[in-house]
Each structure stands twice: as structure tokens, then as C-alpha cells.
Design a protein around this motif. Structure first.
Motif, PDB file in Angstrom:
ATOM      1  N   LEU A 103       0.624  -1.150   0.449  1.00  0.00           N
ATOM      2  CA  LEU A 103       0.071   0.407   0.268  1.00  0.00           C
ATOM      3  C   LEU A 103       0.630   0.766  -0.337  1.00  0.00           C
ATOM      4  O   LEU A 103       2.123   1.241   0.600  1.00  0.00           O
ATOM      5  N   PRO A 104       0.221   2.737  -0.338  1.00  0.00           N
ATOM      6  CA  PRO A 104       1.367   3.476  -0.466  1.00  0.00           C
ATOM      7  C   PRO A 104       1.298   3.752   1.001  1.00  0.00           C
ATOM      8  O   PRO A 104       0.499   3.640   1.941  1.00  0.00           O
ATOM      9  N   PRO A 105       2.469   4.536   1.428  1.00  0.00           N
ATOM     10  CA  PRO A 105       2.229   5.493   2.456  1.00  0.00           C
ATOM     11  C   PRO A 105       1.351   6.485   2.991  1.00  0.00           C
ATOM     12  O   PRO A 105       0.649   6.332   1.859  1.00  0.00           O
ATOM     13  N   ASP A 106       1.167   6.684   4.393  1.00  0.00           N
ATOM     14  CA  ASP A 106       0.151   7.055   5.024  1.00  0.00           C
ATOM     15  C   ASP A 106      -1.029   6.668   4.530  1.00  0.00           C
ATOM     16  O   ASP A 106      -2.191   7.018   4.683  1.00  0.00           O
ATOM     17  N   THR A 107      -1.554   5.306   4.384  1.00  0.00           N
ATOM     18  CA  THR A 107      -2.082   3.812   4.514  1.00  0.00           C
ATOM     19  C   THR A 107      -2.704   3.599   5.182  1.00  0.00           C
ATOM     20  O   THR A 107      -1.565   3.374   6.092  1.00  0.00           O
ATOM     21  N   ALA A 108      -4.315   2.542   5.693  1.00  0.00           N
ATOM     22  CA  ALA A 108      -4.336   1.619   6.645  1.00  0.00           C
ATOM     23  C   ALA A 108      -4.545   0.425   6.054  1.00  0.00           C
ATOM     24  O   ALA A 108      -5.319   0.772   6.136  1.00  0.00           O
ATOM     25  N   ILE A 109      -4.233  -0.406   6.792  1.00  0.00           N
ATOM     26  CA  ILE A 109      -5.385  -1.349   6.933  1.00  0.00           C
ATOM     27  C   ILE A 109      -6.029  -2.048   8.278  1.00  0.00           C
ATOM     28  O   ILE A 109      -5.452  -1.680   9.482  1.00  0.00           O
ATOM     29  N   GLU A 110      -7.272  -2.104   8.530  1.00  0.00           N
ATOM     30  CA  GLU A 110      -8.181  -2.698   9.467  1.00  0.00           C
ATOM     31  C   GLU A 110      -8.459  -3.804   9.345  1.00  0.00           C
ATOM     32  O   GLU A 110      -9.362  -4.238   8.249  1.00  0.00           O
ATOM     33  N   LEU A 111      -8.482  -4.615  10.428  1.00  0.00           N
ATOM     34  CA  LEU A 111      -9.157  -5.821  10.605  1.00  0.00           C
ATOM     35  C   LEU A 111     -10.035  -5.476  11.969  1.00  0.00           C
ATOM     36  O   LEU A 111     -10.084  -5.131  13.103  1.00  0.00           O
ATOM     37  N   THR A 112     -11.115  -5.836  11.839  1.00  0.00           N
ATOM     38  CA  THR A 112     -11.963  -5.461  12.690  1.00  0.00           C
ATOM     39  C   THR A 112     -13.434  -6.383  12.239  1.00  0.00           C
ATOM     40  O   THR A 112     -12.925  -7.467  11.699  1.00  0.00           O
ATOM     41  N   ALA A 113     -13.904  -6.373  13.757  1.00  0.00           N
ATOM     42  CA  ALA A 113     -15.455  -7.063  13.837  1.00  0.00           C
ATOM     43  C   ALA A 113     -16.406  -6.342  13.564  1.00  0.00           C
ATOM     44  O   ALA A 113     -16.554  -5.575  14.101  1.00  0.00           O
ATOM     45  N   GLU A 114     -17.640  -7.532  12.910  1.00  0.00           N
ATOM     46  CA  GLU A 114     -18.870  -6.256  12.125  1.00  0.00           C
ATOM     47  C   GLU A 114     -20.556  -6.973  13.247  1.00  0.00           C
ATOM     48  O   GLU A 114     -19.887  -8.137  12.805  1.00  0.00           O
ATOM     49  N   GLN A 115     -21.137  -6.638  13.513  1.00  0.00           N
ATOM     50  CA  GLN A 115     -22.120  -7.235  13.971  1.00  0.00           C
ATOM     51  C   GLN A 115     -22.560  -7.975  13.376  1.00  0.00           C
ATOM     52  O   GLN A 115     -23.601  -7.059  11.854  1.00  0.00           O
ATOM     53  N   ARG A 116     -23.189  -9.431  12.662  1.00  0.00           N
ATOM     54  CA  ARG A 116     -23.950  -9.318  12.064  1.00  0.00           C
ATOM     55  C   ARG A 116     -25.602  -9.912  12.641  1.00  0.00           C
ATOM     56  O   ARG A 116     -25.386 -10.068  14.158  1.00  0.00           O
ATOM     57  N   PRO A 117     -26.370 -10.152  11.932  1.00  0.00           N
ATOM     58  CA  PRO A 117     -27.822 -10.398  12.879  1.00  0.00           C
ATOM     59  C   PRO A 117     -27.882 -11.713  13.358  1.00  0.00           C
ATOM     60  O   PRO A 117     -26.809 -12.836  12.538  1.00  0.00           O
ATOM     61  N   GLY A 118     -28.400 -12.359  14.325  1.00  0.00           N
ATOM     62  CA  GLY A 118     -28.590 -13.173  15.156  1.00  0.00           C
ATOM     63  C   GLY A 118     -27.625 -13.601  16.099  1.00  0.00           C
ATOM     64  O   GLY A 118     -26.792 -14.597  16.525  1.00  0.00           O
ATOM     65  N   GLY A 119     -26.665 -12.445  16.254  1.00  0.00           N
ATOM     66  CA  GLY A 119     -25.417 -11.994  17.395  1.00  0.00           C
ATOM     67  C   GLY A 119     -23.917 -13.200  16.908  1.00  0.00           C
ATOM     68  O   GLY A 119     -23.077 -12.800  17.624  1.00  0.00           O
ATOM     69  N   TYR A 120     -24.208 -12.885  15.474  1.00  0.00           N
ATOM     70  CA  TYR A 120     -22.942 -13.802  15.201  1.00  0.00           C
ATOM     71  C   TYR A 120     -21.850 -12.102  14.256  1.00  0.00           C
ATOM     72  O   TYR A 120     -22.633 -11.157  14.161  1.00  0.00           O
ATOM     73  N   LEU A 121     -20.583 -12.533  14.454  1.00  0.00           N
ATOM     74  CA  LEU A 121     -19.468 -11.376  13.950  1.00  0.00           C
ATOM     75  C   LEU A 121     -18.811 -11.557  12.482  1.00  0.00           C
ATOM     76  O   LEU A 121     -18.942 -12.800  11.756  1.00  0.00           O
ATOM     77  N   ARG A 122     -19.066 -10.926  11.799  1.00  0.00           N
ATOM     78  CA  ARG A 122     -18.488 -10.661  10.661  1.00  0.00           C
ATOM     79  C   ARG A 122     -16.676 -10.385  10.836  1.00  0.00           C
ATOM     80  O   ARG A 122     -16.539  -9.140  10.932  1.00  0.00           O
ATOM     81  N   VAL A 123     -15.951 -10.789  10.898  1.00  0.00           N
ATOM     82  CA  VAL A 123     -14.530 -10.267  11.123  1.00  0.00           C
ATOM     83  C   VAL A 123     -13.698 -10.081   9.150  1.00  0.00           C
ATOM     84  O   VAL A 123     -13.697 -10.957   8.352  1.00  0.00           O
ATOM     85  N   LEU A 124     -13.352  -8.478   8.923  1.00  0.00           N
ATOM     86  CA  LEU A 124     -13.622  -8.585   7.451  1.00  0.00           C
ATOM     87  C   LEU A 124     -11.962  -7.038   8.251  1.00  0.00           C
ATOM     88  O   LEU A 124     -11.662  -6.668   9.079  1.00  0.00           O
ATOM     89  N   LEU A 125     -11.111  -7.182   6.810  1.00  0.00           N
ATOM     90  CA  LEU A 125     -10.601  -6.414   6.377  1.00  0.00           C
ATOM     91  C   LEU A 125     -10.996  -4.957   5.723  1.00  0.00           C
ATOM     92  O   LEU A 125     -11.086  -5.106   4.968  1.00  0.00           O
ATOM     93  N   ARG A 126     -10.481  -3.770   5.543  1.00  0.00           N
ATOM     94  CA  ARG A 126     -10.800  -2.810   4.999  1.00  0.00           C
ATOM     95  C   ARG A 126      -9.588  -2.353   4.688  1.00  0.00           C
ATOM     96  O   ARG A 126      -8.733  -2.034   5.696  1.00  0.00           O
ATOM     97  N   VAL A 127      -9.234  -0.915   4.120  1.00  0.00           N
ATOM     98  CA  VAL A 127      -8.033  -0.629   3.354  1.00  0.00           C
ATOM     99  C   VAL A 127      -8.477   0.473   3.822  1.00  0.00           C
ATOM    100  O   VAL A 127      -9.692   1.318   3.544  1.00  0.00           O
ATOM    101  N   MET A 128      -8.203   1.966   4.477  1.00  0.00           N
ATOM    102  CA  MET A 128      -8.622   2.992   4.171  1.00  0.00           C
ATOM    103  C   MET A 128      -7.582   4.077   3.630  1.00  0.00           C
ATOM    104  O   MET A 128      -5.957   3.677   3.527  1.00  0.00           O
TER     105      MET A 128
END
Length: 169
Positions: A103-128
Motif C-alpha cells: 500500500l502507498p505510505p499514509d494508508t492503513a489496513i483495519e482488521l475489525t469485526a462487525e455485528q451480524r444478524p443473529g448475534g454473530y460477527l463477521r471479521v473483515l479487512l478494510r483498506v483506508m
């Protein structure tokens, strides 16, 4: 007696009993077959989940080992009314954690979780992009953009947390 013929026949009661026994046997066979197929499906699903977890751990291991010296690592927890959702952000991570090339300088990668229906989570990778990374560094709310690249890593996760250990203390 030469004119006498023997007739062998089943009575109605004998036929009903034979059909009942046959129905019981078939029900037992189908029950065993159904439970065997369900067990096989459960085993395959369990193996798939285990493989997905192992691949995720291998991805994290390779990514953390490949972090450049100037990378910043930020850990944050967000409350969404229920469980806290952890977020690990890598700024200036180069090719580490990147789904493609460095990735170019001054960009970021975020490893995060988001709430899903039913109480489960989804783990995802976002490029900022650089504006989102600047907002993160200055303590402002990072707003997702419409063109932000997101890569789902794991779905139907019951719990997701980071445990960081300090080997120096």
C-alpha cells in the motif's frame, strides 16, 4: 385322493402383520441413513470451520512477521450496545496485511469485526485511504467511504478479540 388340490394362501391378518414389520424395518433403515448423513454434514462443516480458522491464523502470522519497522499498530474497541468490537489498525504496513501489493505510505489496513444478524460477527479487512488514516491519527471518527475496499475474512464468528502480550514486562 387324486382330485384334491392344495391351495396356499395368506390371510388378511398375516398380510397386515407382514406389512407392519416391513414398515418398521424401512423406518429404521431410513432413520439410520438420515442420521448418518446429518453426522457426515456436521463433520464436514466442522472441518471447514477448523480450516478457515487455521488459514486466518496463518494469514495473521505471516502478516505480523512481515510488518516493516516504521509501521504503527493501533488497537481500539467500539461499543455497539452489546459486545465490544475490536479493531486493529496498521498504518504504513507496506505489503503486510495487504490483500494485494504494498500500500502507498499514509494508508492503513483495519482488521475489525462487525455485528451480524443473529448475534454473530463477521471479521473483515478494510483498506483506508490517506484521509481516513489522517482522521484516525488525529482522533476523529473515521467514516467509511463508498469506494473503500473491504475483504470479508470470516463469517458466523461467535467471539472475536485481540490479546496482546508485552514480552518486556
Amino acid at each position: 385322493m387324486p382330485g384334491r388340490r392344495l391351495h396356499y394362501a395368506f390371510t388378511l391378518l398375516e398380510m397386515i402383520i407382514a406389512m407392519g414389520v416391513l414398515a418398521l424395518l424401512l423406518a429404521g433403515i431410513f432413520s439410520v441413513a438420515k442420521s448418518t448423513m446429518q453426522l457426515s454434514n456436521d463433520l464436514a462443516a466442522g472441518q471447514e470451520r477448523a480450516l478457515m480458522k487455521q488459514n486466518f491464523i496463518d494469514f495473521l502470522r505471516r502478516s505480523f512477521r512481515g510488518l516493516p519497522g516504521g509501521a504503527e499498530v493501533r488497537l481500539d474497541n467500539r461499543s455497539v450496545g452489546g459486545p465490544y468490537l475490536p479493531s486493529l489498525t496498521i498504518v504504513n504496513g507496506g505489503a503486510s496485511f495487504s490483500p494485494s501489493e504494498a500500500l502507498p505510505p499514509d494508508t492503513a489496513i483495519e482488521l475489525t469485526a462487525e455485528q451480524r444478524p443473529g448475534g454473530y460477527l463477521r471479521v473483515l479487512l478494510r483498506v483506508m485511504d490517506d484521509q481516513q488514516t489522517l482522521a484516525l491519527r488525529t482522533g476523529q471518527n473515521v467514516r467509511p467511504s463508498a469506494k473503500q475496499a473491504t475483504l470479508p475474512l470470516m463469517d458466523q464468528v461467535s467471539r472475536f478479540e485481540w490479546k496482546l502480550y508485552d514480552g518486556y514486562s
